[in-house]
Scaffold this active site. Structure first.
Site, mmCIF file in Angstrom:
data_model
loop_
_atom_site.group_PDB
_atom_site.id
_atom_site.type_symbol
_atom_site.label_atom_id
_atom_site.label_comp_id
_atom_site.label_asym_id
_atom_site.label_seq_id
_atom_site.Cartn_x
_atom_site.Cartn_y
_atom_site.Cartn_z
ATOM 1 N N LYS A 171 3.036 4.019 18.975
ATOM 2 C CA LYS A 171 3.109 5.392 18.464
ATOM 3 C C LYS A 171 3.349 6.400 19.590
ATOM 4 O O LYS A 171 4.126 7.346 19.422
ATOM 5 C CB LYS A 171 1.820 5.726 17.707
ATOM 6 C CG LYS A 171 1.687 4.930 16.403
ATOM 7 C CD LYS A 171 0.289 5.087 15.837
ATOM 8 C CE LYS A 171 0.107 4.364 14.523
ATOM 9 N NZ LYS A 171 -1.305 4.298 14.112
ATOM 10 N N THR A 196 0.827 -1.216 0.000
ATOM 11 C CA THR A 196 0.000 0.000 0.000
ATOM 12 C C THR A 196 0.859 1.263 0.000
ATOM 13 O O THR A 196 0.727 2.132 -0.872
ATOM 14 C CB THR A 196 -0.923 0.005 1.246
ATOM 15 O OG1 THR A 196 -1.656 -1.212 1.244
ATOM 16 C CG2 THR A 196 -1.863 1.187 1.243
ATOM 17 N N VAL A 197 1.751 1.380 0.978
ATOM 18 C CA VAL A 197 2.525 2.624 1.115
ATOM 19 C C VAL A 197 3.584 2.726 0.018
ATOM 20 O O VAL A 197 3.765 3.787 -0.588
ATOM 21 C CB VAL A 197 3.164 2.718 2.522
ATOM 22 C CG1 VAL A 197 3.908 4.037 2.674
ATOM 23 C CG2 VAL A 197 2.104 2.597 3.610
ATOM 24 N N LYS A 230 6.428 1.796 12.685
ATOM 25 C CA LYS A 230 6.401 2.144 14.120
ATOM 26 C C LYS A 230 6.778 0.962 14.999
ATOM 27 O O LYS A 230 7.371 1.121 16.062
ATOM 28 C CB LYS A 230 5.024 2.666 14.534
ATOM 29 C CG LYS A 230 3.912 1.611 14.502
ATOM 30 C CD LYS A 230 2.698 2.056 13.789
ATOM 31 C CE LYS A 230 2.169 0.941 12.929
ATOM 32 N NZ LYS A 230 1.361 1.393 11.819
ATOM 33 N N ASP A 253 -0.899 -0.843 18.896
ATOM 34 C CA ASP A 253 -0.473 0.097 17.855
ATOM 35 C C ASP A 253 -0.349 1.512 18.438
ATOM 36 O O ASP A 253 0.646 2.211 18.205
ATOM 37 C CB ASP A 253 -1.506 0.054 16.711
ATOM 38 C CG ASP A 253 -1.252 1.096 15.645
ATOM 39 O OD1 ASP A 253 -0.398 0.860 14.777
ATOM 40 O OD2 ASP A 253 -1.909 2.160 15.689
ATOM 41 N N GLU A 290 8.699 10.104 9.804
ATOM 42 C CA GLU A 290 7.451 10.885 9.818
ATOM 43 C C GLU A 290 6.216 10.008 9.617
ATOM 44 O O GLU A 290 5.175 10.220 10.245
ATOM 45 C CB GLU A 290 7.507 11.959 8.721
ATOM 46 C CG GLU A 290 6.359 12.932 8.758
ATOM 47 C CD GLU A 290 6.302 13.707 10.056
ATOM 48 O OE1 GLU A 290 7.152 14.560 10.285
ATOM 49 O OE2 GLU A 290 5.387 13.444 10.872
#
Ligand SMILES: NC(=O)c1ccc[n+]([C@@H]2O[C@H](COP(=O)([O-])OP(=O)(O)OC[C@H]3O[C@@H](n4cnc5c(N)ncnc54)[C@H](OP(=O)(O)O)[C@@H]3O)[C@@H](O)[C@H]2O)c1
Length: 431
Positions: free
Chosen positions: A205, A14-15, A104, A201, A128
């Site tokens: 973060k 996806t990314v 992350k 998750d 980022e």
């Protein structure tokens, strides 16, 4: 085209696809992108159809050949997971590559060795995209707010749980399980939803954000974490009656406990007029409080191909512009210089307002007994409501004033032993 920078991308899911789309379409974006070439792409399966029309010859399933390739300037890690991502990042650093990652999980667990290695080698590790997707929160903490003494970072940083809680709030008849199944069908939740719904998750973060905000490394297993599985539609409805919405918040503060930072992830009652209360669906939002800035709120898309790729490519641009301006020295505002671990105070030392939903046998004197137990342990009450429940039980909703967690737990232990008490289905904190 004159190409001066070569990028190796690990992962074209996806990314990775979003990143490739931006890099292949540089016109109208930052001029430095015209000098960036996607030189190699590492994937697991060479046979999978891909969305972008990159030359098939640049794909490889030998990811080590990318991180050790002397021609590559920047390695962009978009595979996810711990291994082999961690080893490949460390190997790339050892070969003098700058790193851009959206991962992350690996940063929250192995940031320590990754940043130490990067500092020793004089390369950037940019992150980022690892928190809050399209919200540039890392740069805000590292650069834009660096004149401030940060006192708190409070955020909705998991889109899946915010989607579920928003739907529970809008549709009181739908259960957590029904909404989770829909979120999975819509691609908002993984087949195994544990990382999202149990707060892992968000803990990863907030560990990253707290370490940037307060300048020390954070041990992930010292973060208090509670997910949203036990939040029922009854609690969402009762919270609404009291003027609150329930959100999974990640909170990091450095002021309330004398024995260290307060870092926790848990479902939280937020007053309806608080800026975080109106953040709905998969949107993320983060409030940073500092001196002298006060409170500033940032919100936007927390995940998804475009938002995450926007953050990744901004990191690539920042690295390239910095090494172009100063090839010998790192820009210290873009690096990570933490040496020590922060002390994190145990959750029992925290102070908060609490929402409790109790079920009691419908008999005279039960409210008095509860009041007596709370009072005995200095748990002052703000609101107490009794509602009829079925099967001869009364539902009692209690909202406390700001009290010590330890005192509340002690009072609750005694309350559980009252003969009039049936159960305590829910205990939640207020923001
Ligand atoms: N998706 C989001 O919205 C989002 C938002 C913020 C951050 N992130 C982070 O971004 C990273 C990438 O997420 P994604 O959603 O793009 O993941 P994804 O769609 O699952 O893609 C992962 C890619 O990595 C490759 N890969 C995985 N393990 C590999 C291995 N052992 N060897 C070789 N290739 C491997 C896969 O290869 P194949 O294609 O051959 O299977 C795939 O191309 C993760 O760290 C994630 O947490 C994602």
């Amino acid at each position: 085209m004159f190409v001066s920078y070569k990028v190796g991308i690990l992962g074209m899911g996806t990314v990775g696809t979003g990143v490739a789309k931006i890099l292949l379409d540089p016109v109208g974006r930052h001029p430095i992108l015209s000098s960036v070439e996607i030189y190699r792409v590492g994937v697991r399966s060479l046979h999978k159809p891909r969305e972008t029309n990159l030359d098939p010859s640049i794909y490889t399933d030998n990811l080590e050949s990318i991180v050790t390739n002397p021609d590559i300037d920047v390695v962009v890690e978009l595979m996810g997971g711990i291994e082999p991502a961690r080893s490949l990042i460390l190997q790339a650093i050892a070969h003098g590559k700058h790193i851009v990652t959206a991962n992350k999980s690996v940063l929250a667990r192995h940031g320590d060795e990754i940043f130490t290695a990067a500092k020793a080698k004089g390369v950037y590790v940019m992150l980022e995209a690892s928190v809050a997707g399209g919200i540039p929160i890392i740069q805000i903490l590292k650069q834009s707010l660096c004149a401030n003494k940060i006192t708190a970072v409070t955020g909705i940083i998991n889109g899946t749980t915010n989607y579920i809680l928003t739907r529970m709030s809008a549709n009181p008849d739908e259960s957590f399980e029904e909404i989770l199944a829909d979120a999975q069908a819509l691609g908002y939740a993984e087949a195994d939803p544990t990382a999202d719904v149990d707060g892992y998750d968000a803990a990863d973060k907030i560990a990253i954000l707290a370490s940037l905000a307060f300048g020390d490394r954070i041990k992930l297993d010292e973060i208090y974490r509670e997910g949203i599985r036990h939040v029922t539609s009854t609690d969402v409805a009762r919270a609404a009656e009291l003027g609150y919405v329930i959100k999974l918040l990640a909170i990091a503060r450095n002021q309330n406990s004398p024995n260290g930072l307060e870092i926790r992830v848990h479902p939280t009652l937020v007053l309806k007029d608080h800026p975080l209360a109106s953040i709905n669906g998969v949107t993320n939002a983060i409030t940073i409080t500092g001196d002298p800035i006060g409170a500033v709120v940032f919100s936007g898309a927390g995940a998804g191909m475009g938002a995450t790729a926007s953050a990744v490519v901004a990191d690539i641009i920042n690295v390239l512009a910095s090494i172009e301006a100063n090839p010998q020295n790192l820009n210290q505002l873009m690096g990570c210089s933490h040496q020590h671990y922060a002390t994190i105070a145990p959750v029992t030392e925290s102070h908060s307002q609490y929402y409790l939903r109790l079920l009691a046998h419908d008999q005279v004197g039960v409210i008095g007994d509860l009041g007596h137990c709370f009072g005995k342990y200095q748990v002052s009450l703000e609101t107490i409501l009794q509602k009829h429940h079925d099967q001869g039980l009364a539902e009692i909703i209690v909202v406390t004033k700001v009290v010590s967690e330890l005192n509340l737990q002690t009072a609750l232990a005694e309350i559980q032993s009252l003969s009039a008490l049936h159960s305590v289905p829910t205990v939640l904190r207020l923001l």
